[in-house]
Motif scaffolding. Structure first.
Motif, PDB file in Angstrom:
ATOM      1  N   GLU A 125       7.940  -4.970  33.040  1.00  0.00           N
ATOM      2  CA  GLU A 125       7.140  -6.166  33.280  1.00  0.00           C
ATOM      3  C   GLU A 125       8.046  -7.368  33.431  1.00  0.00           C
ATOM      4  OE1 GLU A 125       4.204  -8.460  30.439  1.00  0.00           O
ATOM      5  OE2 GLU A 125       3.205  -6.676  31.264  1.00  0.00           O
ATOM      6  N   ASP A 126       7.824  -8.163  34.504  1.00  0.00           N
ATOM      7  CA  ASP A 126       8.672  -9.332  34.721  1.00  0.00           C
ATOM      8  C   ASP A 126       8.081 -10.558  34.030  1.00  0.00           C
ATOM      9  OD1 ASP A 126       6.582 -10.285  36.297  1.00  0.00           O
ATOM     10  OD2 ASP A 126       7.601  -9.923  38.197  1.00  0.00           O
ATOM     11  N   ALA A 127       8.699 -11.716  34.252  1.00  0.00           N
ATOM     12  CA  ALA A 127       8.296 -12.941  33.554  1.00  0.00           C
ATOM     13  C   ALA A 127       6.874 -13.379  33.910  1.00  0.00           C
ATOM     14  CB  ALA A 127       9.284 -14.061  33.872  1.00  0.00           C
ATOM     15  N   ARG A 128       6.370 -12.934  35.056  1.00  0.00           N
ATOM     16  CA  ARG A 128       5.015 -13.281  35.475  1.00  0.00           C
ATOM     17  C   ARG A 128       3.994 -12.222  35.069  1.00  0.00           C
ATOM     18  NH1 ARG A 128       5.679 -15.667  41.641  1.00  0.00           N
ATOM     19  NH2 ARG A 128       7.079 -17.399  41.129  1.00  0.00           N
ATOM     20  N   ARG A 147       7.334  -4.051  37.655  1.00  0.00           N
ATOM     21  CA  ARG A 147       8.385  -3.625  38.591  1.00  0.00           C
ATOM     22  C   ARG A 147       8.649  -2.155  38.366  1.00  0.00           C
ATOM     23  NH1 ARG A 147      11.660  -8.306  37.182  1.00  0.00           N
ATOM     24  NH2 ARG A 147      12.791  -6.881  35.810  1.00  0.00           N
ATOM     25  N   LEU A 148       8.758  -1.406  39.442  1.00  0.00           N
ATOM     26  CA  LEU A 148       8.972   0.027  39.338  1.00  0.00           C
ATOM     27  C   LEU A 148      10.431   0.350  39.045  1.00  0.00           C
ATOM     28  CD1 LEU A 148       7.781   2.895  39.682  1.00  0.00           C
ATOM     29  CD2 LEU A 148       8.452   2.757  42.098  1.00  0.00           C
ATOM     30  N   LYS A 149      10.668   1.115  37.978  1.00  0.00           N
ATOM     31  CA  LYS A 149      12.006   1.632  37.724  1.00  0.00           C
ATOM     32  C   LYS A 149      12.245   2.853  38.609  1.00  0.00           C
ATOM     33  CE  LYS A 149      12.697   0.042  32.970  1.00  0.00           C
ATOM     34  NZ  LYS A 149      13.126   0.445  31.605  1.00  0.00           N
ATOM     35  N   ASN A 150      13.518   3.149  38.872  1.00  0.00           N
ATOM     36  CA  ASN A 150      13.870   4.251  39.772  1.00  0.00           C
ATOM     37  C   ASN A 150      13.147   4.104  41.110  1.00  0.00           C
ATOM     38  OD1 ASN A 150      15.518   5.579  37.811  1.00  0.00           O
ATOM     39  ND2 ASN A 150      13.656   6.345  36.833  1.00  0.00           N
TER      40      ASN A 150
END
Length: 253
Positions: free
Chosen positions: A116-119, A123-126
């Motif tokens: 999870e980003d600041a917003r 975001r997908l890992k790999n």
């Protein structure tokens, strides 16, 4: 002139629900933003997670088909190409490199890892973030060294694309897309031996640089960070010259 190759592959999460708009001529345009993380390993074996966000344009019938179906958080596969666009605004010529989708599909989101980003956006890992390009250098490579002594080279690449004309049997149309490529370390030193006009095959990841101009305007530029460089040297479609050793390597500073 080297044969033009211009393909992009992305797998990431939609940051939000996209919005549809139409041009004055009635062409549907759907812009989506994909988010992911690249895992990069430097020469000492240290891994880093590098986040990325890329905007992708869908046009025409494909945009209309997906317009009411895509939602934030979905995992999306995009196959497309880089598209160089030019226009005039207030008497000044401007240009931008964009990602144009030729194919899009949804992927299963189960058993995947997200950051999870600041917003609060996932975001997908790999994730997948790859470009495959072949064209000709528009200038001699520019080699410099960081304060730590790491070599880095900037290259301009022109990729030709031939499209079919409108209607059955219409004449084909050729366009040229201008791209910026950056290479590090051994890749940079190898690339510095190339010359303007040389053919070059590039495998790399897309990077979106953002900055604030002197006028306070927020700007961004899409470029390719090279992970592999090879020079085509034989055959009627190659860029000419003698045999050259291909180079591969990482892109971390």
């Amino acid at each position: 002139m080297a044969r033009g190759l211009n393909r992009v592959y992305l797998i990431g999460t939609l940051t939000d629900t996209p919005e549809m708009r139409y041009t004055p001529g009635g062409l549907a345009i759907l812009e989506i933003t994909l988010a992911g993380q690249d895992t990069l390993t430097d020469e000492s074996g240290v891994s880093r997670e590098i986040p990325w966000y890329h905007r992708v344009r869908l046009l025409g019938r494909q945009a209309e088909l997906w317009g009411d179906y895509l939602k934030g958080g979905q995992v999306v596969l995009v196959e497309g190409r880089l598209e160089y666009r030019q226009w005039e605004r207030n008497g000044e010529r401007q240009s931008r490199l964009e990602i144009r989708a030729d194919f899009l599909d949804l992927l299963d989101s189960r058993e995947r890892e997200f950051q999870e980003d600041a917003r609060g956006q996932p975001r997908l890992k790999n994730a997948l973030n790859q470009a495959f390009l072949m064209g000709n250098l528009t200038r001699d490579p520019e080699l410099r060294y960081t304060p730590q002594g790491v070599p880095v080279a900037r290259l301009g690449l022109a990729v030709n694309e031939r499209r079919r004309g409108q209607g059955a049997g219409g004449p084909s149309e050729e366009r040229t897309h201008f791209l910026e490529v950056q290479a590090w370390r051994t890749l940079a030193e190898w690339a510095s031996e190339l010359k303007k006009g040389d053919g070059l095959f590039v495998v790399g990841r897309l990077v979106n640089d953002s900055w604030t101009s002197s006028s306070g305007e927020r700007r961004s530029q899409l470029r390719v960070e090279a992970q592999r460089l090879e020079r085509p040297t034989r055959g009627p479609l190659a860029g000419g010259g003698g045999p050259q050793k291909a180079q591969t390597g990482g892109v971390d500073i």
